[in-house]
Motif scaffolding. Sequence first.
Motif, short mmCIF file in Angstrom:
data_model
loop_
_atom_site.label_atom_id
_atom_site.label_comp_id
_atom_site.label_asym_id
_atom_site.label_seq_id
_atom_site.Cartn_x
_atom_site.Cartn_y
_atom_site.Cartn_z
N ALA A 78 0.82 -1.20 0.00
CA ALA A 78 0.00 0.00 0.00
C ALA A 78 0.86 1.27 0.00
O ALA A 78 0.40 2.33 -0.33
CB ALA A 78 -0.93 0.00 1.21
N VAL A 79 2.14 1.16 0.37
CA VAL A 79 3.05 2.29 0.38
C VAL A 79 4.15 2.04 -0.64
O VAL A 79 4.77 0.98 -0.64
CB VAL A 79 3.68 2.50 1.78
N GLN A 80 4.37 3.00 -1.52
CA GLN A 80 5.36 2.83 -2.58
C GLN A 80 6.11 4.13 -2.83
O GLN A 80 5.62 5.21 -2.50
CB GLN A 80 4.69 2.42 -3.90
N LYS A 81 7.28 4.01 -3.49
CA LYS A 81 8.07 5.15 -3.94
C LYS A 81 8.53 4.85 -5.36
O LYS A 81 8.76 3.69 -5.71
CB LYS A 81 9.31 5.35 -3.08
N TYR A 82 8.69 5.92 -6.15
CA TYR A 82 9.21 5.76 -7.51
C TYR A 82 10.01 6.99 -7.87
O TYR A 82 9.50 8.12 -7.79
CB TYR A 82 8.06 5.55 -8.50
N GLN A 83 11.26 6.81 -8.26
CA GLN A 83 12.14 7.91 -8.68
C GLN A 83 12.01 8.06 -10.19
O GLN A 83 12.15 7.08 -10.92
CB GLN A 83 13.59 7.59 -8.31
#
Length: 129
Positions: A78-83
């Motif tokens: 449910a928690v994500q990061k994307y550069q």
Amino acid sequence: MDKLSHWLLILCLITPLPALSQDSSIVFTATPERCVALHKGQTCYQDVLFQWQTPQVGSYCLVMSQSLHQLACWNGQAVQKYQYSFEGDSTTTFSLIRNDEAEPLAEVKVVVTWVYKAPKQSQSGWRLF
């Protein structure tokens, strides 16, 4: 650039823009939210970190809203990061969508701004013929 313009530019750079979300339990941000190029019309280059939190685990995608180009899709957390390496000469909207739905769950904009509105002309009186 006078002092007032300088401070207004700094204020614009540090003031976050809220993400538009259909569901208040979804958090979607882009850091930084502004990309500053030197002259109007120049391409702005900026590494942007997208972060989001959804209320449930599922199948989601991060897309560029205008072209519906998928930048990243995932199943699970449910928690994500994307550069993302942003390159653009205009403000761009990014959306968080559920894979089985077309309606965006949340949107955030990366705003392109310029230090100077037009390229400066040479201050010298010399001209080449």
